[in-house]
Design a protein around this motif. Structure first.
Motif, short mmCIF file in Angstrom:
data_model
loop_
_atom_site.label_atom_id
_atom_site.label_comp_id
_atom_site.label_asym_id
_atom_site.label_seq_id
_atom_site.Cartn_x
_atom_site.Cartn_y
_atom_site.Cartn_z
N SER A 1 60.20 -62.85 -13.56
CA SER A 1 58.83 -63.19 -13.16
C SER A 1 58.89 -64.44 -12.30
O SER A 1 59.42 -65.48 -12.76
N PRO A 2 58.38 -64.36 -11.03
CA PRO A 2 57.82 -63.20 -10.35
C PRO A 2 58.88 -62.11 -10.14
O PRO A 2 60.07 -62.38 -10.24
N PRO A 3 58.43 -60.88 -9.86
CA PRO A 3 59.35 -59.73 -9.92
C PRO A 3 60.43 -59.73 -8.84
O PRO A 3 60.22 -60.20 -7.72
N ARG A 4 61.57 -59.19 -9.23
CA ARG A 4 62.67 -58.94 -8.31
C ARG A 4 63.12 -57.50 -8.47
O ARG A 4 62.91 -56.87 -9.50
N PHE A 5 63.79 -57.02 -7.39
CA PHE A 5 64.27 -55.64 -7.36
C PHE A 5 65.71 -55.61 -6.90
O PHE A 5 66.05 -56.19 -5.87
N LEU A 6 66.56 -54.96 -7.67
CA LEU A 6 67.96 -54.82 -7.31
C LEU A 6 68.10 -53.68 -6.31
O LEU A 6 67.59 -52.58 -6.52
N VAL A 7 68.80 -53.95 -5.20
CA VAL A 7 69.12 -52.90 -4.23
C VAL A 7 70.64 -52.84 -4.08
O VAL A 7 71.29 -53.85 -3.85
N GLU A 8 71.17 -51.65 -4.24
CA GLU A 8 72.62 -51.45 -4.16
C GLU A 8 73.01 -50.59 -2.97
O GLU A 8 74.20 -50.35 -2.73
N SER A 9 72.01 -50.10 -2.22
CA SER A 9 72.30 -49.27 -1.05
C SER A 9 71.22 -49.50 -0.01
O SER A 9 70.14 -50.01 -0.31
N PHE A 10 71.53 -49.12 1.23
CA PHE A 10 70.64 -49.33 2.37
C PHE A 10 69.98 -47.99 2.73
O PHE A 10 70.55 -46.92 2.48
N PRO A 11 68.77 -48.01 3.29
CA PRO A 11 68.12 -46.76 3.70
C PRO A 11 69.02 -45.92 4.60
O PRO A 11 69.73 -46.45 5.47
N ASP A 12 68.99 -44.60 4.39
CA ASP A 12 69.79 -43.70 5.21
C ASP A 12 69.08 -43.44 6.54
O ASP A 12 67.99 -44.00 6.81
N ALA A 13 69.67 -42.57 7.39
CA ALA A 13 69.13 -42.35 8.74
C ALA A 13 67.71 -41.81 8.72
O ALA A 13 66.86 -42.22 9.52
N GLU B 1 46.98 -66.77 8.89
CA GLU B 1 47.26 -66.09 7.62
C GLU B 1 48.75 -66.20 7.31
O GLU B 1 49.60 -65.84 8.13
N LEU B 2 49.05 -66.70 6.13
CA LEU B 2 50.43 -66.85 5.69
C LEU B 2 50.89 -65.57 5.01
O LEU B 2 50.13 -64.96 4.25
N SER B 3 52.11 -65.16 5.28
CA SER B 3 52.71 -64.01 4.61
C SER B 3 54.09 -64.40 4.10
O SER B 3 54.76 -65.25 4.70
N THR B 4 54.51 -63.75 3.03
CA THR B 4 55.87 -63.96 2.54
C THR B 4 56.75 -62.83 3.04
O THR B 4 56.29 -61.71 3.28
N TRP B 5 58.05 -63.13 3.22
CA TRP B 5 58.96 -62.09 3.69
C TRP B 5 60.35 -62.32 3.13
O TRP B 5 60.70 -63.41 2.69
N THR B 6 61.15 -61.27 3.12
CA THR B 6 62.54 -61.34 2.69
C THR B 6 63.36 -60.40 3.55
O THR B 6 62.81 -59.60 4.32
N SER B 7 64.68 -60.49 3.43
CA SER B 7 65.56 -59.62 4.21
C SER B 7 66.38 -58.70 3.31
O SER B 7 66.84 -59.13 2.25
N TRP B 8 66.55 -57.48 3.76
CA TRP B 8 67.35 -56.46 3.08
C TRP B 8 68.49 -56.11 4.02
O TRP B 8 68.30 -55.44 5.04
N ALA B 9 69.69 -56.60 3.71
CA ALA B 9 70.83 -56.45 4.61
C ALA B 9 71.70 -55.26 4.22
O ALA B 9 71.95 -55.02 3.04
N GLY C 1 62.27 -57.58 6.01
CA GLY C 1 63.03 -57.47 7.25
C GLY C 1 64.35 -56.76 6.99
O GLY C 1 65.21 -57.28 6.26
N PHE C 2 64.51 -55.56 7.53
CA PHE C 2 65.75 -54.79 7.35
C PHE C 2 66.78 -55.24 8.38
O PHE C 2 66.48 -55.30 9.58
N ALA C 3 67.99 -55.54 7.91
CA ALA C 3 69.04 -56.04 8.79
C ALA C 3 70.21 -55.06 8.79
O ALA C 3 71.10 -55.16 7.94
N PRO C 4 70.22 -54.10 9.72
CA PRO C 4 71.34 -53.17 9.78
C PRO C 4 72.60 -53.86 10.30
O PRO C 4 72.52 -54.92 10.93
N GLY C 5 73.73 -53.27 10.04
CA GLY C 5 74.98 -53.89 10.47
C GLY C 5 75.15 -53.94 11.96
O GLY C 5 75.85 -54.82 12.49
N ASP C 6 74.52 -53.03 12.68
CA ASP C 6 74.73 -52.95 14.14
C ASP C 6 73.43 -52.67 14.88
O ASP C 6 73.33 -51.72 15.63
N GLY C 7 72.43 -53.50 14.66
CA GLY C 7 71.16 -53.27 15.34
C GLY C 7 70.20 -54.42 15.11
O GLY C 7 70.51 -55.39 14.43
#
Length: 391
Positions: free
Chosen positions: A364-376, A312-320, A334-340
């Motif tokens: 199209s296809p959709p994109r989402f702007l992210v300006e901050s990273f998830p908090d603790a 099964e093929l899946s698509t993925w991206t990274s959120w740094a 894939g979440f990429a924290p600065g130190d982990g």
């Protein structure tokens, strides 16, 4: 230069562009090749993207290449013709064509996000109907503003365009080991998807699965055969990778009410759709990066990759962390924290936990702007929903 082709010379895109410029120059309008954009432009604001023409030119027999070159350049020169304002004249020239949305989506990015005013309507998946005016040697897409001039609505105009396509000539399906191929001499092959009597000619019409991977192609198989559907999925990908003017990887089947809907099973079809989505995002990324550079905006355009697990093929991206980015809509993030270590989470779970940080954009296809990273707190919730990435 063309005589060298008889000795195996294959002109590059730039060399092919020079052949086109020489042909176009006979009209007296100066053209030039923009190597960075990969397009031909002139002083009147016309643009020609020769990439697909170049592919078709190289694939054509040598004896046919000169005529192809003259025809394509004739399209560009003849495209200055005006679509008639008089409805009684215009309606005879109307044709409804089937297209994937990918080409216009890229054009709209290049036009700094402006939506193109065209008469168009969705079919299913990323297929749509577009209204065109046939000038015999070229086609012009009809702008939405023309409807008011004619005094008709979009549904009426598109219905007349479809009727005109249906009346062009007889067409024929040929059986190629279970995959049926439609032959239509006028160049409207894919548009016969809209003509019920043509689909009804298939021996398995009530169960037909159809595909139009490229302009000029319409394929069908019996949807009751899993092997035939798998074969069609493989053929669609090969055609899209090797032939010019790719349209869509979607496989279509009639729903209970007669409407077209996208087939989303078996795995070969899902894998095909996800592969095509990654291709679309790759093209979109390149177009967005050019636009952002022109606008002097420091925003990272994230890639859409693919991974496979158990067939099964899946698509993925990274959120740094610390990066303002435009994320594609993928199965996995894939979440990429600065130190982990990187953390992989399914998209729906990302939305449930950190959806407030995803700002939907118009692409199209959709994109989402992210300006901050998830908090603790969000990170802990995401960690509880982590998945193991595929190989």
């Amino acid at each position: 230069m063309r005589w060298l082709e008889w000795f195996g010379y294959k002109p590059s895109l730039a060399a092919f562009a020079r052949l086109m410029i020489a042909q176009l120059g006979r009209d007296g309008s100066p053209w030039r090749f923009d190597a960075e954009a990969g397009s031909l432009v002139n002083d009147e604001g016309q643009t020609i993207n020769p990439g697909n023409m170049h592919m078709a030119y190289l694939a054509a027999p040598l004896r046919e290449r000169g005529e192809l070159l003259r025809r394509w350049c004739g399209f560009a020169i003849g495209s200055r013709q005006e679509i008639p304002d008089l409805w009684v004249v215009a309606q005879r020239k109307l044709r409804t064509v089937v297209r994937g949305v990918h080409d216009l989506a890229l054009s709209e990015i290049d036009a700094r996000g402006a939506t193109m005013d065209l008469v168009r309507a969705p079919i299913a998946a990323d297929f749509e109907r577009r209204l065109a005016c046939d000038f015999e040697h070229h086609m012009a897409l009809v702008p939405g503003a023309k409807l008011a001039t004619w005094g008709v609505d979009a549904d009426t105009a598109l219905a007349i365009g479809t009727r005109n396509v249906a009346g062009l000539s007889a067409v024929e399906w040929s059986d190629n080991d279970g995959v049926f191929l439609l032959s239509a001499p006028e160049g409207y092959t894919e548009s016969y998807l809209l003509v019920d009597r043509v689909v009804a000619q298939l021996p398995f019409a009530a169960h037909a699965v159809l595909a139009s991977p490229n302009r000029g192609w319409l394929l069908a198989v019996d949807g009751r055969s899993a092997a035939a559907v798998d074969m069609l999925a493989g053929m669609v990908r090969r055609l899209m990778e090797s032939e010019p003017w790719p349209q869509s990887a979607a496989l279509l089947q009639r729903g209970e009410n007669g409407e077209w809907r996208a087939l989303d099973a078996p795995a070969s079809v899902r894998n095909l759709e996800r592969w095509w989505r990654a291709c679309r995002y790759s093209d979109q990324k390149a177009a967005l990066e050019k636009r952002l550079a022109r606008e002097h905006r420091d925003v990272y355009v994230a890639s859409c990759g693919t991974m496979e697990k158990d067939g099964e093929l899946s698509t993925w991206t990274s959120w740094a962390e610390g990066v303002v980015a435009l994320l594609p809509r993928t199965e996995i993030v894939g979440f990429a924290p600065g130190d982990g270590e990187m953390l992989f989470v399914a998209w729906d779970d990302v939305v449930a936990v950190a959806g407030g940080r995803l700002q939907a954009q118009a692409e199209s296809p959709p994109r989402f702007l992210v300006e901050s990273f998830p908090d603790a707190t969000e990170w802990q919730a995401l960690a509880l929903r982590a998945v193991h990435p595929a190989s």
